[in-house]
Design a protein around this motif. Structure first.
Motif, PDB file in Angstrom:
ATOM      1  N   GLY A  52     -26.553 -24.752  94.308  1.00  0.00           N
ATOM      2  CA  GLY A  52     -26.765 -25.899  93.665  1.00  0.00           C
ATOM      3  C   GLY A  52     -25.324 -26.467  92.875  1.00  0.00           C
ATOM      4  O   GLY A  52     -24.931 -27.560  93.166  1.00  0.00           O
ATOM      5  N   ASN A  53     -24.539 -25.297  92.350  1.00  0.00           N
ATOM      6  CA  ASN A  53     -23.565 -25.648  91.607  1.00  0.00           C
ATOM      7  C   ASN A  53     -22.257 -26.023  92.964  1.00  0.00           C
ATOM      8  O   ASN A  53     -21.429 -26.696  92.572  1.00  0.00           O
ATOM      9  N   ARG A  54     -22.297 -25.241  93.758  1.00  0.00           N
ATOM     10  CA  ARG A  54     -21.236 -25.474  95.147  1.00  0.00           C
ATOM     11  C   ARG A  54     -21.562 -27.101  95.701  1.00  0.00           C
ATOM     12  O   ARG A  54     -20.735 -27.672  95.985  1.00  0.00           O
ATOM     13  N   LYS A  55     -22.802 -27.327  95.826  1.00  0.00           N
ATOM     14  CA  LYS A  55     -23.287 -28.542  96.167  1.00  0.00           C
ATOM     15  C   LYS A  55     -22.603 -29.619  95.277  1.00  0.00           C
ATOM     16  O   LYS A  55     -22.290 -30.807  95.576  1.00  0.00           O
ATOM     17  N   ARG A  56     -22.983 -29.594  93.983  1.00  0.00           N
ATOM     18  CA  ARG A  56     -22.440 -30.469  92.941  1.00  0.00           C
ATOM     19  C   ARG A  56     -20.983 -30.490  92.753  1.00  0.00           C
ATOM     20  O   ARG A  56     -20.524 -31.863  92.790  1.00  0.00           O
ATOM     21  N   LEU A  57     -20.401 -29.327  93.001  1.00  0.00           N
ATOM     22  CA  LEU A  57     -18.726 -29.694  93.170  1.00  0.00           C
ATOM     23  C   LEU A  57     -18.211 -30.398  94.290  1.00  0.00           C
ATOM     24  O   LEU A  57     -17.453 -31.072  94.324  1.00  0.00           O
ATOM     25  N   LEU A  58     -19.026 -29.821  95.415  1.00  0.00           N
ATOM     26  CA  LEU A  58     -18.731 -30.651  96.525  1.00  0.00           C
ATOM     27  C   LEU A  58     -18.866 -32.058  96.564  1.00  0.00           C
ATOM     28  O   LEU A  58     -18.078 -32.718  97.016  1.00  0.00           O
ATOM     29  N   LYS A  59     -19.977 -32.553  96.021  1.00  0.00           N
ATOM     30  CA  LYS A  59     -20.054 -34.068  95.856  1.00  0.00           C
ATOM     31  C   LYS A  59     -19.121 -34.511  94.896  1.00  0.00           C
ATOM     32  O   LYS A  59     -18.696 -35.648  95.480  1.00  0.00           O
ATOM     33  N   ILE A  60     -18.635 -33.921  94.168  1.00  0.00           N
ATOM     34  CA  ILE A  60     -17.546 -34.487  93.084  1.00  0.00           C
ATOM     35  C   ILE A  60     -16.224 -34.486  93.846  1.00  0.00           C
ATOM     36  O   ILE A  60     -15.504 -35.565  93.717  1.00  0.00           O
ATOM     37  N   VAL A  61     -15.882 -33.524  94.477  1.00  0.00           N
ATOM     38  CA  VAL A  61     -14.706 -33.527  95.404  1.00  0.00           C
ATOM     39  C   VAL A  61     -14.595 -34.711  96.345  1.00  0.00           C
ATOM     40  O   VAL A  61     -13.815 -35.361  96.589  1.00  0.00           O
ATOM     41  N   LEU A  62     -15.817 -34.818  97.014  1.00  0.00           N
ATOM     42  CA  LEU A  62     -15.682 -36.058  97.725  1.00  0.00           C
ATOM     43  C   LEU A  62     -15.809 -37.155  97.495  1.00  0.00           C
ATOM     44  O   LEU A  62     -15.033 -37.972  98.037  1.00  0.00           O
TER      45      LEU A  62
END
Length: 127
Positions: free
Chosen positions: A7-17
């Motif tokens: 879940g943290n990785r998905k959130r981080l990926l969304k922010i980076v994108l």
């Protein structure tokens, strides 16, 4: 524990994108503004003008003489029957005169180049 990391990785990926998208958008707009925006063209010195047969439009031509390059002609479309602001429709490099001829109410020929007003425009930097 692995589900939380996912879940943290998905959130981080969304922010980076999202941040990446905004940075690329800003760079893209900056390039457009600096190199392609016809509204940033120099005003120039008035040459001539011609009004359409029905009186709806007037094209005014100006010559710009930058200090380090050749002359260029800018054509500005005026909207005679509405309060719209003028629109640059013609920008050609290595010209210092302008011949404007109307073929009909919506077709103007500037130095041999035919344009349908008010939507078409010519910019030598793009052709």
């Amino acid at each position: 524990m692995t589900a939380k990391l996912s879940g943290n990785r998905k959130r981080l990926l969304k922010i980076v994108l999202i941040v990446g998208f905004f940075i690329l958008s800003a760079i893209g707009y900056g390039l457009y503004w600096a190199f392609y925006d016809m509204n940033r063209l120099p005003t120039g010195v008035y040459l001539t003008e011609s009004t359409s047969p029905d009186g709806k439009y007037t094209v005014k031509a100006y010559v710009s003489s930058p200090s380090l390059s050749a002359d260029a002609v800018r054509g500005e479309l005026m909207f005679n029957e509405s309060k719209r602001k003028p629109k640059n429709i013609y920008w050609n490099y290595r010209e210092s005169t302008a011949e404007i001829v109307w073929q009909d109410e919506r077709t103007v020929v500037i130095n041999g180049l035919s344009l349908q007003v008010p939507n078409e425009k010519f910019d030598w930097r793009h052709d």
